[in-house]
Design a protein around this motif. Structure first.
Motif, PDB file in Angstrom:
ATOM      1  N   MET A   1      -2.018 -14.120 -50.011  1.00  0.00           N
ATOM      2  CA  MET A   1      -2.601 -14.126 -48.678  1.00  0.00           C
ATOM      3  C   MET A   1      -1.821 -15.032 -47.726  1.00  0.00           C
ATOM      4  SD  MET A   1      -6.567 -14.332 -49.923  1.00  0.00           S
ATOM      5  CE  MET A   1      -7.341 -14.606 -48.335  1.00  0.00           C
TER       6      MET A   1
ATOM      7  N   LEU B   1      -5.884  -7.312 -52.492  1.00  0.00           N
ATOM      8  CA  LEU B   1      -6.210  -8.672 -52.916  1.00  0.00           C
ATOM      9  C   LEU B   1      -7.443  -8.665 -53.816  1.00  0.00           C
ATOM     10  CD1 LEU B   1      -5.674 -10.525 -49.521  1.00  0.00           C
ATOM     11  CD2 LEU B   1      -4.068 -10.318 -51.425  1.00  0.00           C
TER      12      LEU B   1
ATOM     13  N   SER C   1      -4.389 -14.362 -55.650  1.00  0.00           N
ATOM     14  CA  SER C   1      -4.417 -13.691 -54.353  1.00  0.00           C
ATOM     15  C   SER C   1      -4.231 -14.681 -53.205  1.00  0.00           C
ATOM     16  CB  SER C   1      -5.730 -12.924 -54.168  1.00  0.00           C
ATOM     17  OG  SER C   1      -5.741 -11.747 -54.945  1.00  0.00           O
TER      18      SER C   1
END
Length: 280
Positions: A50, A31, A46
Motif C-alpha cells: 500500500m 490487497l 499488504s
C-alpha cells in the motif's frame, strides 16, 4: 558442506494451510485484509504494498518489462502488425506480467518448500528444485535444536490496526523465544525487518475471533526476531535487530499506507474549492 538429512527429525514442523483463515483479498486492489470480530485490518505484507515499492525494486521491475519488450520485439511487432485488438491486449498483459514473473516464481518455490515441510515429506518425495531447500530446513532444525512453539499463526494489533500471519515462533536451546520468518529468495533485504517487527510487536495471537492465550504468552515473551534463509546449498539464521527505529519505521509505513487508502483522491481532504470561469 552441510550434512544430508533425508527425513525430518522428531517433533513439530511447519503447519501450512492454503490461504489464511479470517482473511480476504480485495478484488480491486489485490490487497489482503484480516477480519477480527467484524473489524477489517490490513495485513502486514499488504501494508508494504500500500505504501509503494522501494525505488530499487521499482527500477528492477521496469527493467524486466524493458528486457521482455526488447528480447521479444520481433514477435511483438509481427503480432501488432495484424491490427487485431485482442493481440494488443495479450501483449500488454504479457509485458505487465514480465514485471513480476521472476518474483512470483520465487514466491511459488517458497510456498512449495513450506508445504513440503508441513507434510513432513522426505527429500525423495519432492521435486529437484524443492529438495535442496527442504534439506536445509531439516538441517537447521536438527542443528539448532529449535522447538517450534507455533507456526503459520495469526497475530493481531488492534490498537494500531494491523494483522498478519507469522511463519514460526521458536524456542532455542538457551530458552530464548524468537519470531522467525522463512525466506527462500536470492537475498535478505532490510525491509524484511519491518515485517518481522510487526509480528513481534503484535498484541496477541488468535484465530476465528478467539485469543490463543498460550501462544500469546509465548509471543509476549519473545526477545528476538530472525530470518531463516534457506538456500540451495546452505542455510543462515540471521538475527535482526528489533530497535526503536525499526518499530517507528513500521508505524510510519502503516500510517502512510492507511492514509493513502483513505485519500486516493483529493476530494476527501478538500475543504474549499474555486474554479475559473468558463469564457465563451
Amino acid at each position: 558442506m552441510t550434512a544430508v538429512v533425508a527425513a525430518p527429525p522428531p517433533g513439530p514442523t511447519l503447519t501450512v494451510t492454503v490461504g489464511p483463515r479470517n482473511a480476504y483479498t480485495d478484488p480491486e486492489s489485490g490487497l489482503r485484509y484480516y477480519v477480527w470480530q467484524g473489524r477489517d485490518l490490513p495485513s502486514v505484507t499488504s501494508i508494504r504494498r500500500m505504501a509503494g515499492l522501494p525505488h530499487g525494486l521499482h527500477q528492477w521491475a521496469i527493467g524486466k518489462v524493458i528486457d521482455a519488450a526488447i528480447n521479444g520485439h520481433k514477435g511483438i511487432g509481427e503480432r501488432l502488425a495484424s491490427g487485431d485488438p485482442a493481440a494488443v491486449a495479450v501483449i500488454k498483459h504479457e509485458l505487465r506480467m514480465a514485471a513480476t514473473a521472476e518474483r512470483d516464481a520465487a514466491a511459488s518455490l517458497g510456498t512449495a518448500v513450506h508445504d513440503a515441510a508441513a507434510a513432513g515429506l522426505t527429500l525423495d518425495e519432492v521435486s529437484s528444485d524443492i529438495a535442496p531447500r527442504l534439506q536445509q530446513f531439516y538441517d537447521w532444525l536438527a542443528k539448532s535444536g529449535a522447538e517450534i512453539l507455533g507456526s503459520e499463526f495469526q497475530v493481531w494489533n488492534l490498537t494500531l490496526g494491523y494483522a498478519g500471519t507469522a511463519d514460526a515462533l521458536v524456542r532455542l536451546r538457551d530458552g530464548s523465544i524468537w519470531v522467525v520468518d522463512y525466506k527462500t529468495g536470492k537475498g535478505v533485504y532490510g525491509e524484511f525487518a519491518l515485517q518481522l517487527i510487526a509480528y513481534l510487536m503484535a498484541e496477541f495471537v488468535g484465530n476465528d475471533g478467539v485469543v490463543d492465550d498460550e501462544l500469546t504468552g509465548h509471543l509476549l515473551a519473545a526477545s528476538g526476531m530472525a530470518i531463516l534463509h534457506l538456500g540451495g546449498d546452505g542455510w543462515e539464521f540471521r538475527a535482526i535487530e528489533a530497535d526503536a527505529a525499526t518499530w517507528s519505521a513500521f508505524r510510519g509505513l502503516l500510517a502512510f499506507a492507511v492514509w493513502m487508502k483513505d485519500h486516493g483522491t483529493a476530494d476527501s481532504i478538500t475543504t474549499a474549492s474555486r474554479r475559473s470561469e468558463v469564457v465563451g
